[in-house]
Write a protein that holds these residues in place. Structure first.
Motif, PDB file in Angstrom:
ATOM      1  N   ALA A 102      25.019  35.705  26.837  1.00  0.00           N
ATOM      2  CA  ALA A 102      25.945  34.607  27.134  1.00  0.00           C
ATOM      3  C   ALA A 102      25.332  33.562  28.053  1.00  0.00           C
ATOM      4  N   GLY A 103      24.296  33.943  28.819  1.00  0.00           N
ATOM      5  CA  GLY A 103      23.631  32.963  29.669  1.00  0.00           C
ATOM      6  C   GLY A 103      23.959  33.051  31.141  1.00  0.00           C
ATOM      7  N   ALA A 104      24.499  34.184  31.601  1.00  0.00           N
ATOM      8  CA  ALA A 104      24.740  34.348  33.038  1.00  0.00           C
ATOM      9  C   ALA A 104      23.403  34.477  33.758  1.00  0.00           C
ATOM     10  N   ASP A 105      23.347  33.993  34.979  1.00  0.00           N
ATOM     11  CA  ASP A 105      22.101  34.036  35.745  1.00  0.00           C
ATOM     12  C   ASP A 105      21.819  35.410  36.325  1.00  0.00           C
ATOM     13  N   SER A 106      22.874  36.150  36.693  1.00  0.00           N
ATOM     14  CA  SER A 106      22.718  37.512  37.216  1.00  0.00           C
ATOM     15  C   SER A 106      23.942  38.320  36.846  1.00  0.00           C
ATOM     16  N   PHE A 107      23.761  39.636  36.856  1.00  0.00           N
ATOM     17  CA  PHE A 107      24.839  40.541  36.471  1.00  0.00           C
ATOM     18  C   PHE A 107      24.763  41.772  37.361  1.00  0.00           C
ATOM     19  N   PHE A 108      25.871  42.137  38.023  1.00  0.00           N
ATOM     20  CA  PHE A 108      25.889  43.287  38.925  1.00  0.00           C
ATOM     21  C   PHE A 108      27.005  44.255  38.546  1.00  0.00           C
ATOM     22  N   LEU A 109      26.695  45.542  38.664  1.00  0.00           N
ATOM     23  CA  LEU A 109      27.710  46.577  38.485  1.00  0.00           C
ATOM     24  C   LEU A 109      28.376  46.881  39.825  1.00  0.00           C
ATOM     25  N   LYS A 110      29.663  47.192  39.792  1.00  0.00           N
ATOM     26  CA  LYS A 110      30.368  47.610  40.998  1.00  0.00           C
ATOM     27  C   LYS A 110      30.045  49.064  41.282  1.00  0.00           C
ATOM     28  N   PRO A 111      29.940  49.478  42.557  1.00  0.00           N
ATOM     29  CA  PRO A 111      30.022  48.617  43.742  1.00  0.00           C
ATOM     30  C   PRO A 111      28.805  47.703  43.855  1.00  0.00           C
ATOM     31  N   VAL A 112      29.059  46.460  44.179  1.00  0.00           N
ATOM     32  CA  VAL A 112      27.998  45.447  44.199  1.00  0.00           C
ATOM     33  C   VAL A 112      27.037  45.716  45.357  1.00  0.00           C
ATOM     34  N   PRO A 113      25.724  45.839  45.091  1.00  0.00           N
ATOM     35  CA  PRO A 113      24.743  45.984  46.186  1.00  0.00           C
ATOM     36  C   PRO A 113      24.630  44.652  46.937  1.00  0.00           C
ATOM     37  N   ILE A 114      25.158  44.600  48.150  1.00  0.00           N
ATOM     38  CA  ILE A 114      25.289  43.327  48.867  1.00  0.00           C
ATOM     39  C   ILE A 114      23.952  42.636  49.118  1.00  0.00           C
ATOM     40  N   ALA A 115      22.922  43.393  49.508  1.00  0.00           N
ATOM     41  CA  ALA A 115      21.624  42.765  49.772  1.00  0.00           C
ATOM     42  C   ALA A 115      21.085  42.077  48.524  1.00  0.00           C
ATOM     43  N   ASP A 116      21.196  42.753  47.369  1.00  0.00           N
ATOM     44  CA  ASP A 116      20.718  42.162  46.117  1.00  0.00           C
ATOM     45  C   ASP A 116      21.580  40.964  45.721  1.00  0.00           C
ATOM     46  N   PHE A 117      22.873  41.075  45.975  1.00  0.00           N
ATOM     47  CA  PHE A 117      23.788  39.983  45.643  1.00  0.00           C
ATOM     48  C   PHE A 117      23.445  38.722  46.444  1.00  0.00           C
ATOM     49  N   LEU A 118      23.238  38.892  47.748  1.00  0.00           N
ATOM     50  CA  LEU A 118      22.901  37.737  48.596  1.00  0.00           C
ATOM     51  C   LEU A 118      21.553  37.142  48.207  1.00  0.00           C
ATOM     52  N   ASP A 119      20.621  38.005  47.856  1.00  0.00           N
ATOM     53  CA  ASP A 119      19.313  37.518  47.431  1.00  0.00           C
ATOM     54  C   ASP A 119      19.442  36.675  46.158  1.00  0.00           C
ATOM     55  N   ALA A 120      20.283  37.132  45.216  1.00  0.00           N
ATOM     56  CA  ALA A 120      20.497  36.382  43.974  1.00  0.00           C
ATOM     57  C   ALA A 120      21.151  35.034  44.257  1.00  0.00           C
ATOM     58  N   VAL A 121      22.124  35.023  45.177  1.00  0.00           N
ATOM     59  CA  VAL A 121      22.797  33.764  45.527  1.00  0.00           C
ATOM     60  C   VAL A 121      21.793  32.759  46.069  1.00  0.00           C
ATOM     61  N   GLU A 122      20.946  33.200  46.979  1.00  0.00           N
ATOM     62  CA  GLU A 122      19.961  32.294  47.578  1.00  0.00           C
ATOM     63  C   GLU A 122      18.956  31.782  46.545  1.00  0.00           C
ATOM     64  N   ARG A 123      18.543  32.667  45.653  1.00  0.00           N
ATOM     65  CA  ARG A 123      17.567  32.246  44.641  1.00  0.00           C
ATOM     66  C   ARG A 123      18.189  31.252  43.654  1.00  0.00           C
ATOM     67  N   HIS A 124      19.402  31.529  43.212  1.00  0.00           N
ATOM     68  CA  HIS A 124      20.030  30.663  42.213  1.00  0.00           C
ATOM     69  C   HIS A 124      20.376  29.287  42.779  1.00  0.00           C
ATOM     70  N   LEU A 125      20.661  29.217  44.072  1.00  0.00           N
ATOM     71  CA  LEU A 125      20.973  27.926  44.692  1.00  0.00           C
ATOM     72  C   LEU A 125      19.725  27.247  45.256  1.00  0.00           C
ATOM     73  N   GLY A 126      18.583  27.926  45.156  1.00  0.00           N
ATOM     74  CA  GLY A 126      17.346  27.333  45.653  1.00  0.00           C
ATOM     75  C   GLY A 126      17.277  27.260  47.158  1.00  0.00           C
ATOM     76  N   LEU A 127      17.889  28.230  47.821  1.00  0.00           N
ATOM     77  CA  LEU A 127      17.925  28.232  49.287  1.00  0.00           C
ATOM     78  C   LEU A 127      16.786  29.066  49.844  1.00  0.00           C
ATOM     79  N   VAL A 128      16.448  28.811  51.110  1.00  0.00           N
ATOM     80  CA  VAL A 128      15.435  29.614  51.788  1.00  0.00           C
ATOM     81  C   VAL A 128      16.024  30.984  52.044  1.00  0.00           C
TER      82      VAL A 128
END
Length: 356
Positions: A102-128
């Protein structure tokens, strides 16, 4: 209200309030200008997207009335550049495939691993990245930016020379340090990086068995649509290259040669970033920590002297009063206020050999 250009707007669409609150709270720990909006349904999210900017959509795969994939397409009609992270409690492989296609940038299973989730957010938004250890405060910011650019330039150049789809620099925890291009299957990124760290650890153990002084191994994975080449960089990083026909018999030697030529430069750039060392342990500090406890013990024994000289039969209320006074004087009560040592009992005339 119009947001500043450097503020990113994140839309969390999750019908379970506790999950939504957890994701929002974790995002608020990031040191970036973010506006996080929580919405419980897909219909409300579409209305929100029609009125306001959306930089990142975080949505449950299963929502009442509309699926996360349908919501993703609706939001992208208003905001084509919006990045999307889907989460679900379903471990069905068909769901993973559907999300990937479908074209999603990332996909996580619950319970969501928070460290990986935050890392994905920063990468997808191009943040440091903020999950990396902090840089020393006495370093020049310009130098930090130059070092980051150097690593990024080397990664980009390597990808271009190999014609690869993606080159990813990982740390020893599987977190992305730098990346050029995108992996062919974004939905498996988190699981892939975790498994590669296990491969790296096993490679280092094998290397030690055969006498390697520093990690030096290559791992080649031939896939249906693309190949992976994975190799350690020093003891704390690794490099992953993904692309078509990288491991073909006609190209594998050239791929390794280009990879090997770029390796020392990347390692040197990584070595230029000096992380702050923890303060050395001092024997004096440990001794100083023990002294208050010793003083407390001595003071407790001195306070017992009047009790030893008192009458042989002690009333319960007198004992309670005594321990309260000790606790008030020393800041904490004895761990066993109702227990006396044999010597204390002897002085009180409570032992069998004590004279009446």
């Amino acid at each position: 209200m119009k947001l500043p250009m450097d503020t990113y707007r994140i839309l969390i669409v999750e019908d379970h309030r506790e999950v939504s609150h957890l994701l929002r709270t974790s995002l608020e720990t990031l040191e970036h200008p973010l506006e996080v909006v929580e919405i419980p349904s897909g219909e409300e999210a579409i209305l929100e997207a029609s009125r306001h900017r959306v930089d990142l959509l975080v949505a449950d795969y299963r929502l009442p009335g509309i699926s996360g994939i349908e919501l993703m397409h609706k939001v992208r009609q208003y905001h084509p550049q919006a990045r999307v992270i889907l989460i679900t409690g379903l471990a069905d492989p068909k769901v993973r495939k559907q999300v990937a296609e479908a074209g999603a940038d990332s996909f996580f299973l619950k319970p969501v691993p928070i460290a990986d989730f935050l890392d994905a957010v920063e990468r997808h938004l191009g943040l440091v990245k903020t999950l990396l250890p902090p840089e020393p405060v006495d370093r020049e910011p310009v130098l930090q930016e130059e070092e980051a650019r150097t690593i990024a330039d080397l990664i980009i150049a390597l990808r271009q020379e190999l014609g690869a789809q993606a080159v990813v620099l990982l740390d020893d925890k599987g977190q992305v340090v730098a990346q050029a291009g995108a992996l062919p299957d974004k939905a498996i990124e988190t699981s892939l990086f975790d498994l590669l760290m296990i491969v790296a650890s096993a490679g280092q153990k094998v290397g030690r068995l055969i006498g390697q002084k520093a990690p030096d191994s290559w791992h080649v994975f031939v896939g249906k649509g693309y190949d992976l080449i994975f190799a350690p960089l020093g003891s704390n990083h690794a490099l992953l290259i993904a692309g078509e026909k990288l491991a073909d018999t006609s190209t594998i030697l050239d791929t390794v040669a280009v990879f090997s030529a770029a390796r020392p430069g990347i390692e040197q750039a990584l070595g230029a970033i000096v992380l702050p060392a923890p303060p050395p342990a001092s024997a004096e500090v440990e001794v100083e920590k023990e002294k208050p406890a010793e003083k407390a013990e001595e003071a407790g024994e001195e306070d017992l002297e009047p009790l030893f000289k008192a009458q042989k039969k002690i009333k319960a209320e007198d004992a309670d009063s005594f321990w309260e006074q000790v606790a008030e004087k020393h800041g904490s009560a004895p761990t066993k206020p109702d227990v006396l040592t044999y010597e204390q009992a002897r002085q009180l005339g409570l032992t069998p050999d004590a004279k009446p």
